[in-house]
Design a protein around this motif. Sequence first.
Motif, PDB file in Angstrom:
ATOM      1  N   GLN A 274      28.440  46.384  45.419  1.00 51.65           N
ATOM      2  CA  GLN A 274      29.045  46.369  44.305  1.00 51.65           C
ATOM      3  C   GLN A 274      29.911  45.247  43.827  1.00 51.65           C
ATOM      4  OE1 GLN A 274      32.639  49.320  45.915  1.00 51.65           O
ATOM      5  NE2 GLN A 274      32.366  49.469  43.716  1.00 51.65           N
ATOM      6  N   THR A 275      30.148  44.947  42.595  1.00 52.82           N
ATOM      7  CA  THR A 275      31.102  43.841  42.451  1.00 52.82           C
ATOM      8  C   THR A 275      32.422  44.469  42.319  1.00 52.82           C
ATOM      9  OG1 THR A 275      29.482  42.922  40.780  1.00 52.82           O
ATOM     10  CG2 THR A 275      31.515  41.896  40.853  1.00 52.82           C
ATOM     11  N   ARG A 276      33.543  43.531  43.139  1.00 53.03           N
ATOM     12  CA  ARG A 276      34.778  43.921  43.340  1.00 53.03           C
ATOM     13  C   ARG A 276      35.644  42.908  42.855  1.00 53.03           C
ATOM     14  NH1 ARG A 276      35.495  47.112  49.246  1.00 53.03           N
ATOM     15  NH2 ARG A 276      33.915  48.630  48.973  1.00 53.03           N
ATOM     16  N   LYS A 277      36.705  43.135  42.186  1.00 52.93           N
ATOM     17  CA  LYS A 277      37.692  42.233  41.707  1.00 52.93           C
ATOM     18  C   LYS A 277      38.767  42.135  42.886  1.00 52.93           C
ATOM     19  CE  LYS A 277      40.365  42.745  37.978  1.00 52.93           C
ATOM     20  NZ  LYS A 277      40.990  42.760  36.718  1.00 52.93           N
ATOM     21  N   LEU A 278      39.083  41.076  43.399  1.00 48.70           N
ATOM     22  CA  LEU A 278      39.968  40.900  44.388  1.00 48.70           C
ATOM     23  C   LEU A 278      41.382  40.714  43.938  1.00 48.70           C
ATOM     24  CD1 LEU A 278      38.034  39.257  47.258  1.00 48.70           C
ATOM     25  CD2 LEU A 278      38.243  41.682  46.905  1.00 48.70           C
ATOM     26  N   TYR A 279      41.358  39.566  43.095  1.00 49.49           N
ATOM     27  CA  TYR A 279      42.501  39.180  42.265  1.00 49.49           C
ATOM     28  C   TYR A 279      42.136  39.151  40.792  1.00 49.49           C
ATOM     29  CZ  TYR A 279      43.608  37.843  47.099  1.00 49.49           C
ATOM     30  OH  TYR A 279      44.041  37.775  48.467  1.00 49.49           O
ATOM     31  N   SER A 280      43.248  39.176  40.229  1.00 46.13           N
ATOM     32  CA  SER A 280      43.025  38.862  38.562  1.00 46.13           C
ATOM     33  C   SER A 280      43.384  37.677  38.079  1.00 46.13           C
ATOM     34  CB  SER A 280      44.066  40.083  37.893  1.00 46.13           C
ATOM     35  OG  SER A 280      43.565  41.384  38.166  1.00 46.13           O
ATOM     36  N   LYS A 281      42.934  37.173  37.103  1.00 39.78           N
ATOM     37  CA  LYS A 281      43.678  35.811  36.135  1.00 39.78           C
ATOM     38  C   LYS A 281      44.907  35.894  36.180  1.00 39.78           C
ATOM     39  CE  LYS A 281      42.869  33.220  32.338  1.00 39.78           C
ATOM     40  NZ  LYS A 281      41.996  33.301  30.699  1.00 39.78           N
ATOM     41  N   GLY A 282      45.668  34.846  36.452  1.00 37.31           N
ATOM     42  CA  GLY A 282      47.135  34.886  36.449  1.00 37.31           C
ATOM     43  C   GLY A 282      47.918  35.747  37.364  1.00 37.31           C
ATOM     44  N   GLN A 283      47.443  36.379  38.041  1.00 34.44           N
ATOM     45  CA  GLN A 283      48.092  37.161  39.091  1.00 34.44           C
ATOM     46  C   GLN A 283      48.905  36.166  40.188  1.00 34.44           C
ATOM     47  OE1 GLN A 283      45.715  40.004  41.421  1.00 34.44           O
ATOM     48  NE2 GLN A 283      47.238  40.230  43.063  1.00 34.44           N
ATOM     49  N   VAL A 284      50.045  36.712  40.367  1.00 39.74           N
ATOM     50  CA  VAL A 284      50.990  35.736  41.318  1.00 39.74           C
ATOM     51  C   VAL A 284      50.560  36.247  42.684  1.00 39.74           C
ATOM     52  CG1 VAL A 284      53.147  34.988  42.101  1.00 39.74           C
ATOM     53  CG2 VAL A 284      52.641  35.412  39.496  1.00 39.74           C
ATOM     54  N   ILE A 285      50.212  35.406  43.671  1.00 45.75           N
ATOM     55  CA  ILE A 285      49.982  35.946  45.162  1.00 45.75           C
ATOM     56  C   ILE A 285      50.817  35.228  45.943  1.00 45.75           C
ATOM     57  CG2 ILE A 285      47.357  36.225  44.485  1.00 45.75           C
ATOM     58  CD1 ILE A 285      46.974  33.570  46.179  1.00 45.75           C
TER      59      ILE A 285
END
Length: 382
Positions: A274-285
């Motif tokens: 499956q495709t998983r999103k690890l981080y979102s656009k603009g997310q502050v890590i």
Amino acid sequence: MKRFLIFLSVFLGLTATALRAEPTFIPAPPEIAAKSYILMDAKTGDIIVQHNADEKLPPASLTKLMTAYVTEYELARGDISLDDKVRISEKAWRMGGSRTFLREGSVVPLRTLIQGMIVQSGNDATVAIAEHVAGSESAFVDLMNQHAKLLGMKDSHFSDATGYPIPDHYSSAHDIAIVARAIINDYPQNYHFYKEKYFTYNGIRQPNRNRLLWRDPSVDGLKTGHTQAAGYCLAASALRNGTRLISVVMGTKTDEARANQSQKLLDYGFRYYQTRKLYSKGQVIANATVWGGAKNSVKVGFTDDVLVTLPRQDAKSIPAKLQLKPVIEAPIKVGEVLGKIIVGTDGNKILERNVVALEPVKQGGFFKRMFDKVKLFFMNLF
């Protein structure tokens, strides 16, 4: 000063206390009766299964995916329109093989020609499109090869726009998957053409030769191909539960076989990956330290969503390591690369992606810059 490391975990909907590592059991891929094949995640480009995927083979009418991509590129630029009226040349009218049955000298909307090319695999419609876009088929073929190079299609060379048998015309399952992925992601506004089951022109109703459109409701494209040299080929795509896969099989023995082998590949991929999103656009890590700036830190993250293809039974927490530049000095622009993130373990690196500044940071005043320089000097001594 040593590289700044931050160790993270990518959490996918669970808290740390709820995480429990579980073994992943995935069977070997199915046996596929084809000369070459590949299964790719359309969002990430990750390859799940492949066999002889880079072998140069005659692509037959899978060539028309490259023709469609170039046409959609020109549409997006505004150089042509779906409503353009195209006069059908003698060359287009005389094309053999699969046809839309265009009349020489008739004027046909570009939209109709695209449907004829994609749904009916019309060689006459394809040549008419090429002539409209570039003035001649040979000039259009030059565009095809230029775009193929830009897309990273390393094992392709096109000599015509249709896939009609001709010397020095070849592609690979991998390259066909690359252009199929570009069609899906770059020009989604035109993707509906690929799922049309029938198209009627000149009183002649013809079916789409992609049998999976009738058998599997998750399948919505893309294109078939067949010549004696190429065998039966199919590039297919399906979307299930947020995951989109692309399968390409080349060199099967029958029309039925290309559908069956493609279905096996798709079912395997959806069952176990499956495709998983690890981080979102603009997310502050992270908030990285800034030296000599009007602010002492800068928000760090990604310009786009970070997606990855993973086995469905993988643990819900994935280790990640953020490596920032040893010294980050102002001024800093939005989008400036400040380091990278590595997801996975030393023995199993899943992905590596640049991290960037999500905000600008101006230089500080004179005394702030001097103070930070002195501070850095003494820090580097120890």
